[in-house]
Design an enzyme around this catalytic site. Structure first.
Site, short mmCIF file in Angstrom:
data_model
loop_
_atom_site.label_atom_id
_atom_site.label_comp_id
_atom_site.label_asym_id
_atom_site.label_seq_id
_atom_site.Cartn_x
_atom_site.Cartn_y
_atom_site.Cartn_z
N LYS A 71 -28.55 17.04 -64.00
CA LYS A 71 -28.26 15.80 -63.52
C LYS A 71 -26.72 15.43 -63.72
O LYS A 71 -25.94 15.67 -64.77
CB LYS A 71 -28.85 14.71 -64.14
CG LYS A 71 -28.91 13.37 -63.74
CD LYS A 71 -29.94 12.24 -64.29
CE LYS A 71 -29.20 11.64 -65.73
NZ LYS A 71 -30.07 10.66 -66.55
N ARG A 115 -37.54 7.92 -66.67
CA ARG A 115 -37.67 8.75 -67.87
C ARG A 115 -37.24 7.79 -69.13
O ARG A 115 -37.76 8.26 -70.05
CB ARG A 115 -36.98 10.11 -67.75
CG ARG A 115 -35.49 10.06 -67.54
CD ARG A 115 -34.69 9.93 -68.76
NE ARG A 115 -33.22 10.35 -68.64
CZ ARG A 115 -32.33 9.87 -69.19
NH1 ARG A 115 -32.26 8.73 -69.98
NH2 ARG A 115 -31.17 10.48 -69.02
N GLN A 143 -34.08 -1.77 -65.93
CA GLN A 143 -34.70 -1.13 -67.05
C GLN A 143 -35.86 -1.58 -67.61
O GLN A 143 -36.84 -1.27 -68.33
CB GLN A 143 -33.83 -0.50 -68.03
CG GLN A 143 -34.28 0.16 -69.32
CD GLN A 143 -35.28 1.38 -68.57
OE1 GLN A 143 -35.95 1.76 -69.15
NE2 GLN A 143 -34.74 2.34 -67.53
N ASP A 225 -25.36 2.96 -74.50
CA ASP A 225 -25.02 4.30 -73.98
C ASP A 225 -23.59 4.73 -74.21
O ASP A 225 -23.19 6.01 -73.50
CB ASP A 225 -25.58 4.41 -72.64
CG ASP A 225 -24.75 3.60 -71.80
OD1 ASP A 225 -23.79 2.77 -72.14
OD2 ASP A 225 -25.02 3.51 -70.51
N LYS A 229 -21.14 0.15 -77.94
CA LYS A 229 -22.11 -0.80 -77.63
C LYS A 229 -23.08 -0.95 -78.83
O LYS A 229 -23.16 -0.14 -79.47
CB LYS A 229 -22.81 -0.22 -76.48
CG LYS A 229 -22.03 -0.18 -75.04
CD LYS A 229 -22.79 0.16 -74.02
CE LYS A 229 -22.02 -0.07 -72.66
NZ LYS A 229 -22.82 0.35 -71.47
#
Length: 328
Positions: A71, A115, A143, A225, A229
């Site tokens: 990816k 996913r 999400q 991510d 954060k």
């Protein structure tokens, strides 16, 4: 042989959530058993454009199939304002492990959304109370929908409480799911008191306090991510049974990265990786557990597993556009 080109609609049409959840569960198991190859995520920083690229390659083998892929995903926060483009776009190259032939090139953005939800479902299945019927969603973006779709495959969710800094967005989201569950807009404390909670925000200052979370709540921490954060209060993380998708990724850029870097949370505070729980090397929820937390950063094996589902189903259905990429 020809390569199959699959756009976002084709990926969505051929990735039913129950199948993606099963495949992602298999991916976690393969990773835990050593039946996967997953180099660390690599970054190409482009400060002159205010963005970066990330490459995520992996191979995995299960009892029934094996698969490989890469990816390639960007993050350009100024895209919407400057170029009328999404901040994040991803492309998945799905290959035959035996020959290396590129079987498919597909939209990776939809794939990532699904996913990610599926990973939370696998964690919820192992870490939430069996009769969980309430779900709190902190963050009402794309999400959030994936979290609901996926968690519904593993728990009989009846009531959903949605909290978001943008009240209008929360109301709009509630309207889209009201035909499937009893949904309402609530505050963050109301949302995190539910049996299962998924947090999907990009905040850098914790918004979930330990005092507000239910005594036996399971939390899927999805929003973090990148370094800095941080959605959940440190005291909540330190008191919970903490499961991560990957220790290295989570300590670097997952929910636990801030307290870990500061030394307030150590390796001893991490109960296990999710794959170890899936294959039974580590315990899931027990009667003695209170709050459980799953730190989800997203793994390349999840992308490859989801791409396997898409490719097999799209090929069988004759979907997508076939083309001769190699020109032979």
């Amino acid at each position: 042989m020809e390569t199959l080109l699959l756009n976002a609609d084709a990926v969505d049409d051929h990735s039913p959530m129950p199948a993606v959840v099963d495949a992602v569960r298999d991916a976690f198991a393969a990773h835990a058993r050593g039946d996967a190859v997953m180099p660390p995520k690599s970054y190409v920083d482009l400060p002159q454009y205010g963005g970066d690229f990330r490459s995520m390659p992996a191979y995995l083998q299960t009892d029934d199939w094996d698969a490989a892929g890469l990816k390639w995903v960007n993050s350009h926060p100024e895209n919407p304002r400057r170029h009328d483009l999404p901040t994040v776009m991803a492309t998945m190259c799905y290959s035959d492990p035996e020959t290396g032939f590129p079987l498919a090139i597909m939209d990776g953005t939809t794939l990532t959304t699904k996913r990610t939800g599926a990973a939370a479902a696998v964690a919820t299945d192992r870490l939430a109370v069996r009769d969980a019927s309430t779900l709190g969603l902190v963050g009402a973006g794309v999400q959030a929908g994936a979290q609901l779709d996926a968690i519904l495959t593993v728990r009989p969710i009846e009531t959903v409480v949605v909290a978001d800094a943008d009240a209008e967005r929360a109301r709009a989201f509630v309207e889209t799911i009201g035909d499937r569950v009893d949904a309402r807009v609530g505050s963050t404390p109301e949302a995190v008191a539910c049996d299962v909670v998924s947090t999907t925000t990009p905040v850098r200052e914790p918004i979930v306090d330990a005092e507000a979370v239910g005594d036996h709540t399971h939390v899927n921490a999805v929003g973090a991510d990148a370094p800095g954060k941080h959605e959940l209060a440190d005291c909540l993380l330190m008191a919970a049974t903490l499961v991560v998708d990957d220790r290295e990724q989570c300590t670097h850029s997952g929910e636990i990265n801030v307290p870990y870097a500061a030394g307030r949370l150590t390796d001893d505070d991490i109960h296990a990786e999710l794959g170890a729980v899936v294959i039974g090397e580590a315990t899931g929820r027990t009667d003695a557990d209170g709050v459980t937390v799953f730190d989800s950063t997203g793994l390349a094996v999840q992308d490859v597993a989801a791409a396997h589902v898409v490719y097999e189903r799209a090929s069988a259905a004759g979907a997508g556009v076939s083309f001769d990429l190699l020109g032979r």
